[in-house]
Design an enzyme around this catalytic site. Structure first.
Site, PDB file in Angstrom:
ATOM      1  N   SER A 132     -26.886 -38.132 -42.643  1.00  0.00           N
ATOM      2  CA  SER A 132     -27.393 -39.230 -42.148  1.00  0.00           C
ATOM      3  C   SER A 132     -29.052 -39.296 -42.390  1.00  0.00           C
ATOM      4  O   SER A 132     -29.539 -38.322 -42.673  1.00  0.00           O
ATOM      5  CB  SER A 132     -27.096 -39.247 -40.497  1.00  0.00           C
ATOM      6  OG  SER A 132     -28.103 -40.153 -39.837  1.00  0.00           O
ATOM      7  N   TYR A 168     -27.201 -34.598 -32.472  1.00  0.00           N
ATOM      8  CA  TYR A 168     -26.888 -35.186 -33.787  1.00  0.00           C
ATOM      9  C   TYR A 168     -27.708 -34.943 -34.987  1.00  0.00           C
ATOM     10  O   TYR A 168     -27.370 -34.362 -35.968  1.00  0.00           O
ATOM     11  CB  TYR A 168     -26.940 -36.631 -33.361  1.00  0.00           C
ATOM     12  CG  TYR A 168     -26.256 -37.504 -34.648  1.00  0.00           C
ATOM     13  CD1 TYR A 168     -24.897 -37.728 -34.959  1.00  0.00           C
ATOM     14  CD2 TYR A 168     -27.005 -38.193 -35.450  1.00  0.00           C
ATOM     15  CE1 TYR A 168     -24.121 -38.191 -36.179  1.00  0.00           C
ATOM     16  CE2 TYR A 168     -26.449 -38.817 -36.490  1.00  0.00           C
ATOM     17  CZ  TYR A 168     -25.030 -38.831 -36.789  1.00  0.00           C
ATOM     18  OH  TYR A 168     -24.609 -39.516 -37.740  1.00  0.00           O
ATOM     19  N   LYS A 218     -26.959 -32.629 -38.519  1.00  0.00           N
ATOM     20  CA  LYS A 218     -26.888 -33.380 -39.702  1.00  0.00           C
ATOM     21  C   LYS A 218     -28.031 -32.728 -40.619  1.00  0.00           C
ATOM     22  O   LYS A 218     -27.935 -32.503 -41.867  1.00  0.00           O
ATOM     23  CB  LYS A 218     -27.436 -34.935 -39.704  1.00  0.00           C
ATOM     24  CG  LYS A 218     -26.159 -35.607 -39.066  1.00  0.00           C
ATOM     25  CD  LYS A 218     -24.868 -35.493 -39.922  1.00  0.00           C
ATOM     26  CE  LYS A 218     -23.765 -36.563 -39.370  1.00  0.00           C
ATOM     27  NZ  LYS A 218     -22.636 -36.592 -39.990  1.00  0.00           N
TER      28      LYS A 218
HETATM   29  P1  NDP Z   1     -16.620 -43.742 -36.755  1.00  0.00           P
HETATM   30  O1  NDP Z   1     -16.837 -43.243 -35.361  1.00  0.00           O
HETATM   31  O2  NDP Z   1     -16.481 -45.114 -36.780  1.00  0.00           O
HETATM   32  O3  NDP Z   1     -15.341 -43.002 -37.435  1.00  0.00           O
HETATM   33  C1  NDP Z   1     -15.330 -41.577 -37.325  1.00  0.00           C
HETATM   34  C2  NDP Z   1     -13.977 -41.232 -37.901  1.00  0.00           C
HETATM   35  O4  NDP Z   1     -13.799 -39.637 -37.701  1.00  0.00           O
HETATM   36  C3  NDP Z   1     -12.822 -41.753 -36.561  1.00  0.00           C
HETATM   37  O5  NDP Z   1     -11.725 -41.912 -37.439  1.00  0.00           O
HETATM   38  C4  NDP Z   1     -12.864 -40.434 -35.873  1.00  0.00           C
HETATM   39  O6  NDP Z   1     -11.390 -40.410 -35.218  1.00  0.00           O
HETATM   40  C5  NDP Z   1     -12.872 -39.472 -36.827  1.00  0.00           C
HETATM   41  N1  NDP Z   1     -13.296 -38.000 -36.152  1.00  0.00           N
HETATM   42  C6  NDP Z   1     -14.105 -37.690 -35.306  1.00  0.00           C
HETATM   43  N2  NDP Z   1     -14.145 -36.676 -34.558  1.00  0.00           N
HETATM   44  C7  NDP Z   1     -12.793 -36.078 -35.342  1.00  0.00           C
HETATM   45  C8  NDP Z   1     -12.132 -34.797 -35.188  1.00  0.00           C
HETATM   46  N3  NDP Z   1     -12.778 -33.882 -34.354  1.00  0.00           N
HETATM   47  N4  NDP Z   1     -11.091 -34.727 -35.788  1.00  0.00           N
HETATM   48  C9  NDP Z   1     -10.856 -35.485 -36.835  1.00  0.00           C
HETATM   49  N5  NDP Z   1     -11.341 -36.576 -36.793  1.00  0.00           N
HETATM   50  C10 NDP Z   1     -12.357 -37.010 -36.225  1.00  0.00           C
HETATM   51  O7  NDP Z   1     -17.809 -43.220 -37.447  1.00  0.00           O
HETATM   52  P2  NDP Z   1     -18.460 -43.725 -38.810  1.00  0.00           P
HETATM   53  O8  NDP Z   1     -17.552 -44.275 -39.689  1.00  0.00           O
HETATM   54  O9  NDP Z   1     -19.654 -44.593 -38.484  1.00  0.00           O
HETATM   55  O10 NDP Z   1     -19.206 -42.494 -39.226  1.00  0.00           O
HETATM   56  C11 NDP Z   1     -18.659 -41.823 -40.565  1.00  0.00           C
HETATM   57  C12 NDP Z   1     -19.761 -40.600 -40.860  1.00  0.00           C
HETATM   58  O11 NDP Z   1     -21.063 -41.277 -41.448  1.00  0.00           O
HETATM   59  C13 NDP Z   1     -20.142 -39.766 -39.771  1.00  0.00           C
HETATM   60  O12 NDP Z   1     -20.331 -38.535 -40.539  1.00  0.00           O
HETATM   61  C14 NDP Z   1     -21.230 -40.105 -39.306  1.00  0.00           C
HETATM   62  O13 NDP Z   1     -22.101 -39.161 -38.807  1.00  0.00           O
HETATM   63  C15 NDP Z   1     -21.920 -40.664 -40.647  1.00  0.00           C
HETATM   64  N6  NDP Z   1     -23.148 -41.803 -40.208  1.00  0.00           N
HETATM   65  C16 NDP Z   1     -22.874 -42.837 -39.474  1.00  0.00           C
HETATM   66  C17 NDP Z   1     -23.888 -44.049 -39.320  1.00  0.00           C
HETATM   67  C18 NDP Z   1     -23.627 -45.121 -38.528  1.00  0.00           C
HETATM   68  O14 NDP Z   1     -24.491 -45.829 -38.021  1.00  0.00           O
HETATM   69  N7  NDP Z   1     -22.316 -45.398 -38.305  1.00  0.00           N
HETATM   70  C19 NDP Z   1     -25.226 -43.422 -39.995  1.00  0.00           C
HETATM   71  C20 NDP Z   1     -25.389 -42.536 -40.549  1.00  0.00           C
HETATM   72  C21 NDP Z   1     -24.306 -41.425 -40.892  1.00  0.00           C
HETATM   73  P3  NDP Z   1     -11.246 -40.984 -33.636  1.00  0.00           P
HETATM   74  O15 NDP Z   1     -11.844 -42.095 -33.368  1.00  0.00           O
HETATM   75  O16 NDP Z   1      -9.554 -40.715 -33.621  1.00  0.00           O
HETATM   76  O17 NDP Z   1     -12.096 -39.849 -32.865  1.00  0.00           O
END
Ligand code: NDP
Length: 244
Positions: free
Chosen positions: A136, A149, A153
């Protein structure tokens, strides 16, 4: 259609929602055999219905032993996307042990663990693997209420470099993508408040948040042979936030 990932097997973590889900669908569309890992079974079932031939694994990456057991059923992975993460926002003075541990377990420890298991398999098979860690802009800038967070990262960016150093001789490339805000479920929870969003957008030279596809395109580039000589980098997908 682009079939440039034909014959390759890709594991995407956190593939139930958001960026991970879109990356899994894009890789599948480009010919890869995709294994989608996440922790909510209903998300994985809908992904199976949506994507042709995507395999799924339901496991909580915060659980070390369950992760090891689940991955023992997976082999011959060429491409790994470490995408799963949580964002628990608390003012620094109110950070709890629970938030610290659960965040580090998923955002950092699971990346170590999954990457170790998959890299050992890649090395044993002698394949040219590629790993992309989803970091991020928060790895490189202080953001209010993001102490935990940001720390996960920032550590992930350094882990990316050390993995690139140690895995390079095994022909495994390791890079990260570092997006600005994306309005996935995570983005909406943390940035829907208009004033907060406007303050962030005012710091982004391109004047907008990133789209899911902007991030997915960079993930696919770093997984592909088009980046064959690139390893150990953090690629911002941030509209210029980090240079502002
Ligand atoms: P979301 O929360 O929309 O999706 C995250 C996914 O990861 C979900 O399917 C969630 O499952 C899964 N997940 C979380 N914890 C676990 C776990 N313990 N075991 C298995 N699966 C897990 O997040 P984003 O798509 O927005 O984020 C994706 C990546 O991008 C992350 O690394 C985030 O830090 C990074 N990012 C996001 C930004 C943003 O603004 N959105 C900006 C910069 C980076 P469930 O919902 O079932 O928990």
């Amino acid at each position: 259609p682009d079939r440039s990932f034909s014959g390759r097997r890709a594991l995407v973590t956190g593939a139930g929602k958001g960026i991970g889900r879109a990356a899994a669908l894009a890789l599948s569309g480009a010919g890869a055999q995709v294994i989608a890992l996440s922790r909510t079974q209903a998300d994985l079932e809908s992904l199976e219905r949506e994507g042709t031939g995507i395999e799924t694994l339901c496991v909580d990456l915060g659980d070390w032993d369950a992760t090891e057991a689940a991955l023992s059923k997976v082999d011959a992975i060429d491409l790994l996307v470490n995408n799963a993460a949580v964002a628990v926002l608390q003012p620094f003075l109110e950070v709890t042990k629970e938030a610290f541990d659960s965040s580090f377990n998923v955002n950092l420890r699971a990346v170590f663990h999954v990457s170790q298991i998959i890299s050992r398999q890649m090395i044993a098979r002698g394949v040219q693997g590629a790993i992309v860690n989803i970091s991020s802009q928060a790895s490189q800038r202080a953001l209010r209420d993001h102490a935990v967070y940001c720390s996960t990262k920032s550590a992930l960016d350094m882990l990316t470099k050390v993995m690139a150093l140690e895995l390079g001789p095994h022909k495994i490339r390791v890079n990260s993508v570092n997006p600005t805000v994306v309005m996935t479920e995570m983005g909406q929870i943390n940035w829907s408040e208009p004033q907060k969003a406007a303050a962030m957008i005012s710091r982004i030279p391109l004047g907008k948040f990133a789209e899911v596809d902007d991030v997915v395109n960079s993930i696919l580039f770093l997984l592909s042979d088009k980046s064959a000589m690139t390893t150990g980098v953090s690629l911002p997908v941030d509209g210029g936030f980090l240079v502002s």
